[in-house]
Design a protein around this motif. Structure first.
Motif, PDB file in Angstrom:
ATOM      1  N   PHE A 125       0.835  -1.203   0.000  1.00 21.24           N
ATOM      2  CA  PHE A 125       0.000   0.000   0.000  1.00 21.24           C
ATOM      3  C   PHE A 125       0.868   1.250   0.000  1.00 21.24           C
ATOM      4  O   PHE A 125       0.600   2.209  -0.726  1.00 21.24           O
ATOM      5  CB  PHE A 125      -0.916  -0.001   1.229  1.00 21.24           C
ATOM      6  CG  PHE A 125      -1.616   1.315   1.454  1.00 21.24           C
ATOM      7  CD1 PHE A 125      -2.728   1.667   0.705  1.00 21.24           C
ATOM      8  CD2 PHE A 125      -1.138   2.226   2.400  1.00 21.24           C
ATOM      9  CE1 PHE A 125      -3.359   2.897   0.891  1.00 21.24           C
ATOM     10  CE2 PHE A 125      -1.764   3.443   2.601  1.00 21.24           C
ATOM     11  CZ  PHE A 125      -2.885   3.777   1.843  1.00 21.24           C
ATOM     12  N   GLY A 126       1.911   1.250   0.826  1.00 19.81           N
ATOM     13  CA  GLY A 126       2.800   2.406   0.908  1.00 19.81           C
ATOM     14  C   GLY A 126       3.485   2.690  -0.418  1.00 19.81           C
ATOM     15  O   GLY A 126       3.601   3.849  -0.837  1.00 19.81           O
ATOM     16  N   CYS A 127       3.931   1.632  -1.112  1.00 16.67           N
ATOM     17  CA  CYS A 127       4.588   1.809  -2.411  1.00 16.67           C
ATOM     18  C   CYS A 127       3.620   2.393  -3.437  1.00 16.67           C
ATOM     19  O   CYS A 127       3.987   3.263  -4.227  1.00 16.67           O
ATOM     20  CB  CYS A 127       5.135   0.470  -2.908  1.00 16.67           C
ATOM     21  SG  CYS A 127       6.547  -0.143  -1.964  1.00 16.67           S
ATOM     22  N   ALA A 128       2.379   1.913  -3.421  1.00 18.43           N
ATOM     23  CA  ALA A 128       1.379   2.424  -4.362  1.00 18.43           C
ATOM     24  C   ALA A 128       1.094   3.903  -4.093  1.00 18.43           C
ATOM     25  O   ALA A 128       1.014   4.718  -5.021  1.00 18.43           O
ATOM     26  CB  ALA A 128       0.096   1.603  -4.251  1.00 18.43           C
ATOM     27  N   ALA A 129       0.948   4.249  -2.811  1.00 14.19           N
ATOM     28  CA  ALA A 129       0.683   5.644  -2.449  1.00 14.19           C
ATOM     29  C   ALA A 129       1.853   6.539  -2.845  1.00 14.19           C
ATOM     30  O   ALA A 129       1.659   7.644  -3.373  1.00 14.19           O
ATOM     31  CB  ALA A 129       0.421   5.753  -0.944  1.00 14.19           C
ATOM     32  N   ALA A 130       3.073   6.057  -2.605  1.00 14.08           N
ATOM     33  CA  ALA A 130       4.259   6.853  -2.948  1.00 14.08           C
ATOM     34  C   ALA A 130       4.371   7.029  -4.458  1.00 14.08           C
ATOM     35  O   ALA A 130       4.735   8.109  -4.949  1.00 14.08           O
ATOM     36  CB  ALA A 130       5.516   6.185  -2.404  1.00 14.08           C
ATOM     37  N   PHE A 131       4.078   5.975  -5.213  1.00 13.14           N
ATOM     38  CA  PHE A 131       4.145   6.056  -6.675  1.00 13.14           C
ATOM     39  C   PHE A 131       3.171   7.105  -7.200  1.00 13.14           C
ATOM     40  O   PHE A 131       3.528   7.944  -8.038  1.00 13.14           O
ATOM     41  CB  PHE A 131       3.822   4.684  -7.276  1.00 13.14           C
ATOM     42  CG  PHE A 131       3.799   4.674  -8.782  1.00 13.14           C
ATOM     43  CD1 PHE A 131       4.975   4.743  -9.518  1.00 13.14           C
ATOM     44  CD2 PHE A 131       2.590   4.607  -9.462  1.00 13.14           C
ATOM     45  CE1 PHE A 131       4.948   4.740 -10.906  1.00 13.14           C
ATOM     46  CE2 PHE A 131       2.553   4.611 -10.848  1.00 13.14           C
ATOM     47  CZ  PHE A 131       3.735   4.666 -11.570  1.00 13.14           C
TER      48      PHE A 131
END
Length: 292
Positions: A125-131
């Motif tokens: 989830f964090g990677c998706a939000a950061a992307f």
């Protein structure tokens, strides 16, 4: 680990984040061009870091035992710095700092691909939000001259993420020695592309402070990380981004535009969410980091 040691670790990481956040101020606070800044920052950082290594009596382990991995880290680290400093000259401090803040999440993706390290759902989830956050920031620069600076900041972020995974894969690799060699790698191209010896003595003094600050922040980061779990270290280190934005806003009068604010919120939410599993809440208002 005693509570006192934990408190020391927190203080060191907060200090490191605050000191690292001044990079944009130093870079934009002088009229010297990017390669001049790179030269003098690298020159003084190499001197100060080497002095620290010899003071700790670690010259043999840091320099002679670097190995092939250490040289690789030094080379890619130099390419990252060669992008990081010009990025500040070409875009806002907020854009650079927030894109850079996504490095731990990008490292999680690299670790998943390269060393098959499992990613938790909070990390996904964090990677998706950061992307999405990075897309917001870069998208806000598409019609301005900031885009080149954003791309350079993204390259520095990729480099930092790669270095994180390399150190995770080869933890015996020294860190200070490759940092010094990385600085030395930057000196010849800086002389080739510019003339750093024409910089005024006043600005050289400022850039010497930049080198000292970089060396000091690197040491406090390493010493703080030794005293805390990796999840808490990642969270505290990520505070460099808001610190940098606040300082740039106050001192350089750089108010971040709406796309940067929206993207920054997504990136910081992603960073914090990715580390949620590393913190357990117990009792009334007390939390304890989960040991990794």
């Amino acid at each position: 680990m005693s509570q006192n040691q934990r408190n020391v670790g927190i203080a060191l990481l907060l200090l490191s984040a605050l000191v690292f956040s001044t990079a944009g101020l130093f870079t934009k606070g002088v009229s010297a061009n990017a390669w001049d800044v790179i030269f003098w920052r690298a020159f003084f950082a190499a001197i100060f870091t080497t002095g620290f290594i010899y003071w700790r009596g670690r010259s043999k382990s840091e320099f002679l035992h670097m190995g092939k991995v250490g040289w690789i880290v030094a080379a890619i680290g130099a390419s990252g710095t060669a992008a990081f400093i010009p990025a500040f000259k070409l875009t806002s401090v907020a854009n650079v700092s927030l894109i850079y803040a996504s490095a731990p999440l990008l490292a999680a993706i690299f670790a998943w691909i390269w060393i098959k390290e499992t990613m938790s759902w909070p990390a996904v989830f964090g990677c998706a939000a950061a992307f999405i956050g990075v897309l917001f920031i870069v998208g806000g620069s598409l019609k301005s001259i900031n885009l080149q600076g954003d791309m350079l900041a993204l390259w520095m972020t990729i480099v930092l993420a790669a270095m994180m995974v390399i150190y995770r894969k080869f933890p015996e690799t020294p860190s200070a020695g490759p940092s010094v060699v990385s600085c030395l790698f930057l000196l010849p191209p800086a002389i080739y592309f510019s003339n750093p010896f024409m910089v005024s003595l006043t600005e050289i003094a400022i850039l010497s402070a930049f080198g000292l600050v970089f060396a000091f922040a690197s040491v406090t980061l390493v010493e703080g990380a030794k005293r805390l779990p990796s999840g808490e270290t990642a969270l505290l280190s990520s505070l460099e981004a808001p610190f940098a934005i606040i300082l740039a806003w106050i001192i350089l009068f750089e108010a971040p535009p709406l796309p940067t604010i929206l993207g920054g919120v997504l990136i910081m939410v992603g960073v914090f969410a990715s580390q949620a599993r590393n913190i357990k809440w117990k009792g009334e208002g007390k939390w304890h980091p989960q040991q990794n």
